[in-house]
Design a protein around this motif. Structure first.
Motif, PDB file in Angstrom:
ATOM      1  N   VAL A  79       0.792  -1.122   0.129  1.00 15.91           N
ATOM      2  CA  VAL A  79      -0.100  -0.041   0.041  1.00 15.91           C
ATOM      3  C   VAL A  79       0.953   1.303   0.245  1.00 15.91           C
ATOM      4  O   VAL A  79       1.877   1.178   0.846  1.00 15.91           O
ATOM      5  N   TYR A  80       0.503   2.121  -0.898  1.00 18.77           N
ATOM      6  CA  TYR A  80       1.365   3.411  -1.112  1.00 18.77           C
ATOM      7  C   TYR A  80       0.590   4.482  -1.013  1.00 18.77           C
ATOM      8  O   TYR A  80      -0.377   4.804  -1.602  1.00 18.77           O
ATOM      9  N   ALA A  81       0.502   5.191   0.364  1.00 19.85           N
ATOM     10  CA  ALA A  81      -0.289   6.340   0.684  1.00 19.85           C
ATOM     11  C   ALA A  81       0.538   7.653   0.153  1.00 19.85           C
ATOM     12  O   ALA A  81       1.516   7.856   0.710  1.00 19.85           O
ATOM     13  N   ASN A  82      -0.206   8.468  -0.414  1.00 17.02           N
ATOM     14  CA  ASN A  82       0.190   9.754  -0.952  1.00 17.02           C
ATOM     15  C   ASN A  82      -0.251  10.720  -0.073  1.00 17.02           C
ATOM     16  O   ASN A  82      -1.595  11.232  -0.134  1.00 17.02           O
ATOM     17  N   SER A  83       0.660  11.492   0.565  1.00 18.85           N
ATOM     18  CA  SER A  83       0.289  12.528   1.271  1.00 18.85           C
ATOM     19  C   SER A  83      -0.448  12.001   2.910  1.00 18.85           C
ATOM     20  O   SER A  83      -0.697  10.941   3.059  1.00 18.85           O
ATOM     21  N   GLN A  84      -0.695  13.255   3.619  1.00 19.97           N
ATOM     22  CA  GLN A  84      -1.131  12.923   5.120  1.00 19.97           C
ATOM     23  C   GLN A  84      -2.340  12.096   5.238  1.00 19.97           C
ATOM     24  O   GLN A  84      -2.403  11.364   5.918  1.00 19.97           O
ATOM     25  N   ILE A  89       3.896   2.031   2.428  1.00 20.83           N
ATOM     26  CA  ILE A  89       4.918   3.192   2.190  1.00 20.83           C
ATOM     27  C   ILE A  89       4.046   4.609   2.402  1.00 20.83           C
ATOM     28  O   ILE A  89       2.998   4.614   1.680  1.00 20.83           O
ATOM     29  N   TRP A  90       4.584   5.500   3.318  1.00 18.13           N
ATOM     30  CA  TRP A  90       3.851   6.892   3.130  1.00 18.13           C
ATOM     31  C   TRP A  90       4.739   7.837   2.387  1.00 18.13           C
ATOM     32  O   TRP A  90       5.991   8.010   2.879  1.00 18.13           O
ATOM     33  N   HIS A  91       4.327   8.556   1.423  1.00 16.68           N
ATOM     34  CA  HIS A  91       4.992   9.535   0.640  1.00 16.68           C
ATOM     35  C   HIS A  91       4.335  10.609   1.478  1.00 16.68           C
ATOM     36  O   HIS A  91       3.430  11.035   1.056  1.00 16.68           O
ATOM     37  N   LEU A  92       5.243  11.247   2.131  1.00 17.03           N
ATOM     38  CA  LEU A  92       4.856  12.556   3.028  1.00 17.03           C
ATOM     39  C   LEU A  92       5.405  13.732   2.148  1.00 17.03           C
ATOM     40  O   LEU A  92       6.793  13.964   1.973  1.00 17.03           O
ATOM     41  N   HIS A  93       4.446  14.555   1.619  1.00 14.05           N
ATOM     42  CA  HIS A  93       4.683  15.652   1.063  1.00 14.05           C
ATOM     43  C   HIS A  93       4.750  17.101   1.819  1.00 14.05           C
ATOM     44  O   HIS A  93       4.546  18.099   1.413  1.00 14.05           O
ATOM     45  N   ASP A  94       4.896  16.996   3.080  1.00 17.37           N
ATOM     46  CA  ASP A  94       4.680  18.055   3.922  1.00 17.37           C
ATOM     47  C   ASP A  94       5.873  18.121   5.049  1.00 17.37           C
ATOM     48  O   ASP A  94       6.431  17.165   5.147  1.00 17.37           O
ATOM     49  N   ILE A  95       6.007  19.549   5.476  1.00 16.54           N
ATOM     50  CA  ILE A  95       7.037  19.636   6.480  1.00 16.54           C
ATOM     51  C   ILE A  95       6.121  19.422   7.858  1.00 16.54           C
ATOM     52  O   ILE A  95       5.428  20.353   8.029  1.00 16.54           O
ATOM     53  N   LEU A  96       6.466  18.685   8.695  1.00 12.58           N
ATOM     54  CA  LEU A  96       5.868  18.375   9.792  1.00 12.58           C
ATOM     55  C   LEU A  96       6.497  19.268  10.944  1.00 12.58           C
ATOM     56  O   LEU A  96       7.046  18.882  11.901  1.00 12.58           O
ATOM     57  N   ASP A  97       6.049  20.671  10.656  1.00 15.83           N
ATOM     58  CA  ASP A  97       6.636  21.386  11.874  1.00 15.83           C
ATOM     59  C   ASP A  97       5.238  22.354  12.320  1.00 15.83           C
ATOM     60  O   ASP A  97       4.241  22.124  11.858  1.00 15.83           O
ATOM     61  N   GLY A  98       5.522  23.059  13.414  1.00 15.17           N
ATOM     62  CA  GLY A  98       4.379  23.844  13.795  1.00 15.17           C
ATOM     63  C   GLY A  98       4.108  24.973  12.904  1.00 15.17           C
ATOM     64  O   GLY A  98       2.905  25.393  13.068  1.00 15.17           O
ATOM     65  N   ALA A 133       4.662   2.486   9.337  1.00 14.77           N
ATOM     66  CA  ALA A 133       5.048   2.789   7.958  1.00 14.77           C
ATOM     67  C   ALA A 133       6.219   1.974   7.532  1.00 14.77           C
ATOM     68  O   ALA A 133       7.033   2.021   8.508  1.00 14.77           O
ATOM     69  N   ALA A 134       6.368   1.170   6.564  1.00 17.84           N
ATOM     70  CA  ALA A 134       7.865   0.205   6.409  1.00 17.84           C
ATOM     71  C   ALA A 134       8.771   1.520   5.981  1.00 17.84           C
ATOM     72  O   ALA A 134       9.808   1.429   6.290  1.00 17.84           O
ATOM     73  N   ARG A 135       8.199   2.365   5.197  1.00 16.95           N
ATOM     74  CA  ARG A 135       9.072   3.735   4.526  1.00 16.95           C
ATOM     75  C   ARG A 135       8.259   4.970   4.773  1.00 16.95           C
ATOM     76  O   ARG A 135       7.111   4.964   4.493  1.00 16.95           O
ATOM     77  N   VAL A 136       9.073   5.884   5.087  1.00 18.66           N
ATOM     78  CA  VAL A 136       8.444   7.168   4.867  1.00 18.66           C
ATOM     79  C   VAL A 136       9.199   7.775   3.901  1.00 18.66           C
ATOM     80  O   VAL A 136      10.572   8.173   3.999  1.00 18.66           O
ATOM     81  N   VAL A 137       8.676   8.311   2.684  1.00 14.06           N
ATOM     82  CA  VAL A 137       9.415   8.789   1.541  1.00 14.06           C
ATOM     83  C   VAL A 137       9.190  10.312   1.617  1.00 14.06           C
ATOM     84  O   VAL A 137       7.990  10.739   1.583  1.00 14.06           O
ATOM     85  N   VAL A 138      10.207  11.085   1.782  1.00 10.16           N
ATOM     86  CA  VAL A 138      10.118  12.630   1.550  1.00 10.16           C
ATOM     87  C   VAL A 138      10.888  13.146   0.355  1.00 10.16           C
ATOM     88  O   VAL A 138      11.925  12.454  -0.114  1.00 10.16           O
ATOM     89  N   PRO A 139      10.481  14.527  -0.001  1.00 10.95           N
ATOM     90  CA  PRO A 139      11.159  14.971  -1.447  1.00 10.95           C
ATOM     91  C   PRO A 139      12.169  15.770  -1.001  1.00 10.95           C
ATOM     92  O   PRO A 139      12.916  16.106  -1.882  1.00 10.95           O
TER      93      PRO A 139
END
Ligand code: UDP
Ligand code: GLC
Length: 408
Positions: free
Chosen positions: A124-129, A147-156, A175-181
């Motif tokens: 399973v490949y989840a795009n975004s939050q 797999i989580w394709h995280l397209h965000d900056i997890l900040d305040g 998540a087996a993997r978190v992909v960030v750009p």
């Protein structure tokens, strides 16, 4: 929460415990389920569209239909749309979890649908939050690596404290993997409590087929005269910072600006505020709003500089790379990934965010001596071609998918 999704015992390839691994006689190619919360195309969905190209036998599950659904079906993916998902992408991602309460039943129904779809797939490949939040438990229960394709900056600046905590805990657990750009997005994930070992940086890759067009022809098409022209090419949203450009223009009497993009995710009040700001500063004859366009890289060739004014850290910024490929000078705020992409200023000019005065000064310098940026712009194009190609992104993502599926 960790107990709910015990992914602590992941193998070196990040294979979730219980994941269904390759069996003799089964196809060597895993079947992937791509999940997206929205059908609207912003950067994250454009990345997904390009990432799935080598996976035409994959499946997609969307919370709602739209341009993304059309694109995925066009590429051959068997694309299913949630029965009751329409409008859920309008749930603000930084809203308090209490805001999700009235729609809990619909969210639960989507999770059940994802569970059913996940059982027919290997990964399973989840795009975004939002896609990740609703896929985590179903993937786990179905015994499929996620797999989580995280397209965000997890900040305040982008998320509340509780939201960040929920996301990183769920990621650490499920998540087996978190992909960030970008490195910037990876660092923010770790600062928020995410496990460094889960992260893989895969820079967004673009495949632009750009027909070089003379600036004069494009200007004529837009009804714009010769003379200094800058452009902002982003959806309209407060953190994208178009207001800062308008304030900077007030100090640059000869400079015109095209503002390309629309409020895609309900930021209509900000869009109205931008127009009011233009009127209030007496800039209506110098600022042209072009709305959402399908020819951004082409339009970029009409301007003397692309301004990327995000006021909060940008996870990546495809428009930066598009400008680099279009061979147009870039001025970007130094927040998030822009310094990485622009090679710490060697491939574009960096200014501090939220500083119209500094932006105006940088633009004035550029227009005073346009030759000074020629070498930088050439370097930027070469860098975009060598670092941010679609093929490299597809290859890196495919490697990850094969690894987590246990079929390297
Ligand atoms: N874009 C577009 N039409 C517009 C404005 C933007 O097609 O009118 C595209 C732009 O070319 C880029 C993407 O939307 O490819 C935006 O991606 P980016 O990563 O810059 O930012 P996001 O909006 O995803 O935060
Ligand atoms: C998000 C980010 C943007 C990034 C895009 C693709 O929409 O805001 O910076 O380029 O995803 O990763």
């Amino acid at each position: 929460m960790t107990g709910a999704c015990p992914a602590d015992g992941l193998s070196e390839h990040g294979i979730a415990p219980g994941a269904r691994l390759a069996e003799p006689g089964r196809s060597a190619r895993p079947r992937v389920l791509f999940v997206s919360h929205t059908g609207t195309m912003s950067g994250a969905e454009l990345v997904l569209r390009d990432a799935v190209r080598p996976w035409t036998d994959a499946r997609a599950f969307l919370f709602e239909d739209g341009a993304l659904g059309e694109a995925l079906r066009g590429l051959g993916l068997e694309t299913r749309v949630a029965r009751r998902g329409a409008g859920l992408s309008g749930l603000r991602r930084d809203a308090s979890p209490m805001r999700a309460l009235p729609v809990l039943k619909r969210l639960a129904a989507i999770a059940v649908e994802i569970f059913g779809a996940a059982r027919d797939c290997d990964v399973v490949y989840a795009n975004s939050q939002k896609a990740f939040l609703l896929s985590a438990l179903p993937a786990r229960l179905a015994g499929r690596p996620l797999i989580w394709h995280l397209h965000d900056i997890l900040d305040g600046a982008h998320f509340g404290r509780v939201q960040r905590a929920v996301q990183v805990r769920l990621a650490n657990a499920c998540a087996a993997r978190v992909v960030v750009p970008s490195r910037a997005a990876a660092d923010a994930f770790v600062r928020a409590g995410g496990r460094p070992s889960r992260i893989t940086v895969v820079p967004n890759g673009l495949d632009l087929d750009l027909d070089p067009r003379p600036q004069t022809a494009l200007r004529a098409e837009l009804g714009l005269p010769a003379g200094p022209l800058v452009g902002v090419f982003s959806r309209l949203a407060p953190w994208k910072g178009q207001d800062v450009v308008i304030d900077a223009l007030a100090a640059l009497p000869d400079v015109r600006c095209i503002v390309v993009g629309a409020a895609l995710f309900g930021e209509d009040a900000y869009a109205a505020d931008l127009r009011a700001r233009v009127a209030a500063r007496g800039l209506a004859h110098r600022v042209l709003f072009l709305g959402q366009r399908a020819d951004v890289p082409r339009l970029m060739q009409a301007v003397d500089a692309v301004v990327h004014p995000s006021v909060d850290p940008e996870p990546f910024g495809r428009t930066l790379v598009e400008a680099m490929l279009a061979g147009v000078p870039v001025i970007a705020t130094d927040a998030g990934a822009s310094a990485e992409i622009l090679d710490d200023g060697a491939a574009g000019i960096l200014v501090p965010p939220r500083r119209p005065d500094r932006l105006a000064a940088a633009l004035a310098d550029l227009f005073a001596d346009p030759d000074a940026v020629v070498a930088r712009t050439r370097l930027a194009r070469a860098r975009a071609l060598s670092h941010y190609g679609a093929a490299a992104m597809q290859r890196d993502l495919a490697t990850l998918i094969l690894q987590v599926s246990g079929r390297p």
